[in-house]
Design a protein around this motif. Structure first.
Motif, mmCIF file in Angstrom:
data_model
loop_
_atom_site.group_PDB
_atom_site.id
_atom_site.type_symbol
_atom_site.label_atom_id
_atom_site.label_comp_id
_atom_site.label_asym_id
_atom_site.label_seq_id
_atom_site.Cartn_x
_atom_site.Cartn_y
_atom_site.Cartn_z
ATOM 1 N N GLU A 76 -15.734 48.654 39.619
ATOM 2 C CA GLU A 76 -15.308 49.070 37.990
ATOM 3 C C GLU A 76 -14.905 50.492 37.657
ATOM 4 O O GLU A 76 -13.975 50.867 37.225
ATOM 5 N N PRO A 77 -15.806 51.353 37.754
ATOM 6 C CA PRO A 77 -15.722 52.801 37.326
ATOM 7 C C PRO A 77 -14.465 53.639 38.058
ATOM 8 O O PRO A 77 -13.941 54.498 37.562
ATOM 9 N N LEU A 78 -14.060 52.892 39.402
ATOM 10 C CA LEU A 78 -13.075 53.562 39.902
ATOM 11 C C LEU A 78 -11.690 52.829 39.844
ATOM 12 O O LEU A 78 -10.860 53.074 40.358
ATOM 13 N N ASP A 79 -11.443 51.759 39.172
ATOM 14 C CA ASP A 79 -10.383 51.042 38.844
ATOM 15 C C ASP A 79 -9.694 50.462 40.102
ATOM 16 O O ASP A 79 -8.340 50.795 40.108
ATOM 17 N N ILE A 80 -10.571 50.006 40.873
ATOM 18 C CA ILE A 80 -9.878 49.672 42.264
ATOM 19 C C ILE A 80 -10.436 48.168 42.604
ATOM 20 O O ILE A 80 -10.240 47.766 43.447
ATOM 21 N N ALA A 81 -11.160 47.780 41.438
ATOM 22 C CA ALA A 81 -11.776 46.359 41.732
ATOM 23 C C ALA A 81 -10.699 45.288 42.197
ATOM 24 O O ALA A 81 -11.230 44.384 42.949
ATOM 25 N N ASP A 82 -9.585 45.187 41.607
ATOM 26 C CA ASP A 82 -8.685 44.135 42.000
ATOM 27 C C ASP A 82 -8.313 44.218 43.579
ATOM 28 O O ASP A 82 -8.134 43.126 43.838
ATOM 29 N N GLN A 83 -8.184 45.548 44.181
ATOM 30 C CA GLN A 83 -7.731 45.618 45.497
ATOM 31 C C GLN A 83 -8.952 44.961 46.466
ATOM 32 O O GLN A 83 -8.700 44.508 47.424
ATOM 33 N N ILE A 84 -10.088 45.309 45.943
ATOM 34 C CA ILE A 84 -11.145 45.080 46.573
ATOM 35 C C ILE A 84 -11.657 43.544 46.582
ATOM 36 O O ILE A 84 -11.814 42.966 47.723
ATOM 37 N N LYS A 85 -11.380 43.009 45.476
ATOM 38 C CA LYS A 85 -11.324 41.488 45.224
ATOM 39 C C LYS A 85 -10.312 40.897 46.251
ATOM 40 O O LYS A 85 -10.873 39.743 46.801
ATOM 41 N N SER A 86 -9.280 41.375 46.411
ATOM 42 C CA SER A 86 -8.230 40.631 47.130
ATOM 43 C C SER A 86 -8.431 40.776 48.374
ATOM 44 O O SER A 86 -8.386 39.698 49.423
ATOM 45 N N ALA A 87 -9.253 41.836 49.049
ATOM 46 C CA ALA A 87 -9.820 42.253 50.487
ATOM 47 C C ALA A 87 -10.978 41.160 50.673
ATOM 48 O O ALA A 87 -10.953 40.545 51.944
ATOM 49 N N HIS A 88 -11.696 40.786 49.439
ATOM 50 C CA HIS A 88 -12.744 40.004 49.823
ATOM 51 C C HIS A 88 -12.290 38.520 50.140
ATOM 52 O O HIS A 88 -12.863 37.881 51.051
ATOM 53 N N GLU A 89 -11.258 38.432 49.384
ATOM 54 C CA GLU A 89 -10.890 36.974 49.553
ATOM 55 C C GLU A 89 -10.166 36.623 51.056
ATOM 56 O O GLU A 89 -10.208 35.701 51.536
ATOM 57 N N ASP A 90 -9.504 37.776 51.642
ATOM 58 C CA ASP A 90 -8.920 37.490 52.889
ATOM 59 C C ASP A 90 -10.019 37.360 53.868
ATOM 60 O O ASP A 90 -10.215 36.813 54.790
ATOM 61 N N ALA A 91 -11.295 38.439 53.766
ATOM 62 C CA ALA A 91 -12.431 38.176 54.627
ATOM 63 C C ALA A 91 -13.101 36.987 54.562
ATOM 64 O O ALA A 91 -13.479 36.513 55.485
ATOM 65 N N LEU A 92 -13.187 36.431 53.284
ATOM 66 C CA LEU A 92 -13.716 34.944 53.248
ATOM 67 C C LEU A 92 -12.751 34.005 54.157
ATOM 68 O O LEU A 92 -13.391 32.849 54.488
ATOM 69 N N LYS A 93 -11.709 34.142 54.349
ATOM 70 C CA LYS A 93 -10.738 33.457 54.898
ATOM 71 C C LYS A 93 -10.862 33.614 56.679
ATOM 72 O O LYS A 93 -10.203 33.181 57.551
ATOM 73 N N GLY A 94 -11.743 34.629 56.898
ATOM 74 C CA GLY A 94 -11.885 34.951 58.256
ATOM 75 C C GLY A 94 -11.059 36.204 58.681
ATOM 76 O O GLY A 94 -11.250 36.735 59.998
ATOM 77 N N LYS A 95 -10.379 36.784 57.924
ATOM 78 C CA LYS A 95 -9.445 37.877 58.328
ATOM 79 C C LYS A 95 -10.222 39.310 57.752
ATOM 80 O O LYS A 95 -10.223 39.402 56.496
ATOM 81 N N SER A 96 -10.604 40.213 58.935
ATOM 82 C CA SER A 96 -11.160 41.535 58.383
ATOM 83 C C SER A 96 -9.842 42.136 57.892
ATOM 84 O O SER A 96 -8.982 42.172 58.394
#
Length: 184
Positions: A76-96
């Motif tokens: 949150e302090p860096l204002d990149i949370a949305d991009q990190i959340k998107s990458a997490h969703e991909d990783a949860l689908k098995g995509k590094s």
């Protein structure tokens, strides 16, 4: 029967001693990792989270918010949370994922991978973030120098100022200067 019991007891005793020794080594290795991480001169952070986005562990050099509980809070302090959340969703689908994520002030190299259990099911994610802002600044400055020298749109003095600014951002230069101080 007594012989077999003694053998089983000896085996059990040896196993307990081995596990105790292994536990002590793991604790020592963990303390070494903590000490190494604390004194590592490169700004880097690591985390792991559950499938529902709850933070399990974090270790960082001042990127993360204080005591984050979720992926959304982590950056949150860096204002990149949305991009990190998107990458997490991909990783949860098995995509590094591996990517550069930028905002106005920073540039980060982020890698996020799925955490898997023994049956290879995704149970969460782990990630690492590396602040490459100084590298980005230096690269952008070198590209700018290249462009202005190709079209002769600047003076040598301007190029010198650009180079000085780039050198000033270099973490490697700062480490080299600290190394010189330690030797003297």
């Amino acid at each position: 029967m007594l012989k077999k019991t003694n053998s089983v007891l000896n085996d059990l005793k040896n196993l307990v001693e081995d596990l105790t020794d292994r536990d002590a080594k793991l604790k020592r290795d963990f303390r070494l990792f903590e000490d190494f991480f604390e004194h590592f001169p490169i700004p880097v952070g690591m985390w792991s989270a559950s499938c529902d986005g709850k933070i399990i562990t974090t270790k960082d050099k001042c990127f993360f918010c204080d005591k984050p509980t979720s992926i959304g809070e982590l950056f949150e302090p860096l204002d990149i949370a949305d991009q990190i959340k998107s990458a997490h969703e991909d990783a949860l689908k098995g995509k590094s994922t591996k990517s550069l994520i930028q905002n106005d002030d920073y540039c980060f190299y982020v890698a996020i991978v799925a955490r898997r259990d023994e049956s290879d099911s995704v149970i969460g994610v782990s990630g690492i973030v590396w602040d490459v802002s100084s590298n980005r600044f230096i690269l952008d400055t070198l590209i700018n120098i290249k462009n202005v020298t190709e079209d002769n749109s600047t003076t040598l003095e301007d190029i010198g100022e650009l180079a000085t600014a780039a050198i000033g951002k270099s973490r490697l230069m700062k480490l080299a200067e600290e190394d010189k101080k330690d030797v003297n």
